[in-house]
Design an enzyme around this catalytic site. Structure first.
Site, short mmCIF file in Angstrom:
data_model
loop_
_atom_site.label_atom_id
_atom_site.label_comp_id
_atom_site.label_asym_id
_atom_site.label_seq_id
_atom_site.Cartn_x
_atom_site.Cartn_y
_atom_site.Cartn_z
N CYS A 109 0.81 -1.23 0.00
CA CYS A 109 0.00 0.00 0.00
C CYS A 109 0.84 1.28 0.00
O CYS A 109 0.30 2.37 -0.16
CB CYS A 109 -0.97 0.01 1.17
SG CYS A 109 -2.30 -1.18 0.95
N HIS A 127 -3.15 7.57 2.60
CA HIS A 127 -3.58 6.30 2.04
C HIS A 127 -4.92 5.94 2.67
O HIS A 127 -5.12 6.12 3.87
CB HIS A 127 -2.53 5.23 2.37
CG HIS A 127 -2.98 3.85 2.01
ND1 HIS A 127 -3.42 3.51 0.75
CD2 HIS A 127 -3.07 2.71 2.76
CE1 HIS A 127 -3.76 2.24 0.73
NE2 HIS A 127 -3.56 1.73 1.94
N ASN A 138 -10.22 0.69 -0.20
CA ASN A 138 -8.76 0.70 -0.30
C ASN A 138 -8.36 0.19 -1.69
O ASN A 138 -8.48 -1.01 -1.97
CB ASN A 138 -8.17 -0.19 0.81
CG ASN A 138 -6.65 -0.21 0.79
OD1 ASN A 138 -6.01 0.30 -0.14
ND2 ASN A 138 -6.06 -0.80 1.81
N1 COA Z 1 -18.72 -7.65 9.53
C1 COA Z 1 -19.04 -8.00 10.80
N2 COA Z 1 -18.14 -8.44 11.68
C2 COA Z 1 -16.88 -8.58 11.26
C3 COA Z 1 -16.48 -8.25 9.95
C4 COA Z 1 -17.46 -7.79 9.08
N3 COA Z 1 -17.19 -7.45 7.80
N4 COA Z 1 -15.17 -8.48 9.82
C5 COA Z 1 -14.73 -8.93 11.00
N5 COA Z 1 -15.76 -9.00 11.86
C6 COA Z 1 -15.75 -9.45 13.27
C7 COA Z 1 -14.58 -10.35 13.57
O1 COA Z 1 -14.86 -11.67 13.16
C8 COA Z 1 -14.46 -10.20 15.04
O2 COA Z 1 -15.43 -11.01 15.66
P1 COA Z 1 -15.04 -11.89 16.94
O3 COA Z 1 -14.66 -10.88 17.99
O4 COA Z 1 -16.29 -12.61 17.22
O5 COA Z 1 -13.90 -12.73 16.49
C9 COA Z 1 -14.87 -8.76 15.29
O6 COA Z 1 -15.56 -8.33 14.12
C10 COA Z 1 -13.70 -7.83 15.53
O7 COA Z 1 -12.71 -8.10 14.56
P2 COA Z 1 -11.43 -7.25 14.46
O8 COA Z 1 -10.58 -7.76 13.35
O9 COA Z 1 -10.79 -7.12 15.82
O10 COA Z 1 -12.07 -5.85 14.08
P3 COA Z 1 -11.37 -4.48 13.91
O11 COA Z 1 -12.07 -3.46 14.71
O12 COA Z 1 -9.88 -4.60 14.05
O13 COA Z 1 -11.68 -4.15 12.39
C11 COA Z 1 -10.54 -4.22 10.29
C12 COA Z 1 -11.24 -5.02 11.36
C13 COA Z 1 -10.05 -5.17 9.21
C14 COA Z 1 -11.54 -3.25 9.69
C15 COA Z 1 -9.38 -3.44 10.92
O14 COA Z 1 -8.60 -4.31 11.70
C16 COA Z 1 -8.50 -2.79 9.93
O15 COA Z 1 -8.90 -1.87 9.26
N6 COA Z 1 -7.22 -3.21 9.87
C17 COA Z 1 -6.25 -2.63 9.04
C18 COA Z 1 -6.59 -2.93 7.64
C19 COA Z 1 -5.68 -2.25 6.73
O16 COA Z 1 -5.54 -1.07 6.82
N7 COA Z 1 -5.09 -3.01 5.83
C20 COA Z 1 -4.32 -2.54 4.78
C21 COA Z 1 -3.08 -1.93 5.26
S1 COA Z 1 -2.62 -0.84 4.09
#
Ligand code: COA
Length: 330
Positions: free
Chosen positions: A115, A255, A285
């Site tokens: 990214c 980004h 993204n």
């Molecule tokens: N809808 C509903 N629930 C979801 C979900 C969705 N689309 N995706 C994940 N969940 C659930 C998970 O399964 C988890 O459930 P559990 O607690 O029962 O296991 C819960 O939501 C929390 O998951 P978590 O991964 O801790 O959520 P989060 O607040 O960290 O958000 C992201 C997830 C992916 C949005 C976040 O971690 C993120 O943005 N990460 C960075 C991504 C990124 O920037 N990547 C590219 C880098 S350039």
């Protein structure tokens, strides 16, 4: 006389198909409310059609860039394509884009820093301009993320979209353009965000396909923590190095991975939301295309002399920030 590399034009392209949160609600166990509150994303664009790769979008973005800057293809000296989803592993997608728009007298190659690809490519391209070697360098970020997204994986499929954006770099002797950057990488982040198979370590087999190893793998929460800290750190670092206060910064160009990461970076810099370029709600993204697509969307609001801070974080891990003094009024 010191030469800097000025951005003298922006082009962009997003495919027509809009994948909304409501449509994703039908594909996986998720809700519009969850996606919006956790990421800020409402919809993303998807490139449909057989045998359509990232170059299709890159060609559209570069073609528009050449038109807007009144540049004939034969005037371009170099084209760098930032991408993690090249049409093929080789030849370079940059070569395909160049051929597609009629660029003939240039060399072209791809650059992949996940990214952060666009920032890395912009830095690389700027060196060729600052050194006085080349006069017109195109940097295009193009990614068809839908090609490597598993649409049964709810934590990843909500995040990504397809698109392309391009900028022209030309020499400035008035101090406009790319003035400073901090780029970083740490390969220990490999395990948290990757595409396991398809490269030389794990060439494609029936097994890798069955295991879903050709899709994006991400430990979202870990990546989130690293992104929040590192993107904010380098943005603040560039401001300090350049002697810029929050009042001096006209725009943060972040980004677009997650609105919460963007908000944290803006807070750390002390800039209000009115100075933050944001289009994640419409495109998600798009990896290498997020920053040029922001410039594309906001171009009319930019003024000559504006101080922009570009910032990115991505797989690798890779991250960086850049100070750009905007070179023109639209
Ligand atoms: N809808 C509903 N629930 C979801 C979900 C969705 N689309 N995706 C994940 N969940 C659930 C998970 O399964 C988890 O459930 P559990 O607690 O029962 O296991 C819960 O939501 C929390 O998951 P978590 O991964 O801790 O959520 P989060 O607040 O960290 O958000 C992201 C997830 C992916 C949005 C976040 O971690 C993120 O943005 N990460 C960075 C991504 C990124 O920037 N990547 C590219 C880098 S350039």
């Amino acid at each position: 006389m010191k030469i800097t590399a000025a951005i003298t034009g922006v082009g962009g392209y997003v495919p027509d198909y809009v994948l909304t949160n409501q449509e994703l609600e039908k594909l996986v166990d998720t809700t519009d409310e969850w996606i919006t509150s956790r990421t800020g994303i409402k919809e993303r664009r998807i490139l449909k059609g057989k045998d359509q790769g990232s170059s299709v979008m890159g060609i559209q973005a570069v073609r528009q860039l050449l038109e807007k800057t009144n540049t004939r293809p034969e005037e371009v000296d170099l084209l760098i394509c930032a991408t993690v989803t090249p049409d093929m592993l080789f030849p370079a997608t940059a070569n395909i884009i160049s051929a597609g728009v009629g660029i003939q007298n240039a060399f072209s190659y791809d650059l992949n820093a996940a990214c952060s690809s666009f920032l890395y490519a912009l830095t690389t391209a700027a060196q060729f301009v600052q050194s006085g070697i080349y006069k017109k360098v195109v940097v295009v970020g193009a990614d068809k993320m839908s090609a490597i997204v598993d649409y049964t994986d709810r934590s990843n499929c909500i995040l990504f979209g397809d698109g392309a954006g391009a900028v022209m770099l030309e020499p400035s002797t008035d101090g406009y353009g790319i003035l400073d950057q901090v780029l970083c990488s740490n390969g220990n982040g490999e395990q948290f965000l990757n595409q396991k198979a398809g490269g030389s370590r794990r060439p494609p087999t029936a097994e890798t396909v069955a295991n879903g190893e050709h899709f994006i793998y991400q430990e979202g929460a870990t990546v989130f923590k690293f992104a929040v800290k590192n993107m904010a750190d380098v943005a603040a670092q560039v401001m300090t190095r350049q002697g810029l206060s929050h009042d001096d910064v006209a725009w943060l160009v972040p980004h677009q991975a997650n609105k919460r990461i963007i908000d944290a970076t803006a807070n750390r810099m002390g800039v209000g939301p009115e100075k933050v370029m944001l289009n994640i709600q419409r495109y998600g993204n798009t990896t290498s295309a997020t920053i040029p697509l922001c410039l594309w969307d906001y171009e009319k609001q930019l003024h000559k002399g504006d101080n922009l801070i570009l910032a990115a974080f991505g797989g690798g891990f890779t991250w960086g920030a850049m100070h750009v003094k905007w070179a023109y009024n639209s």
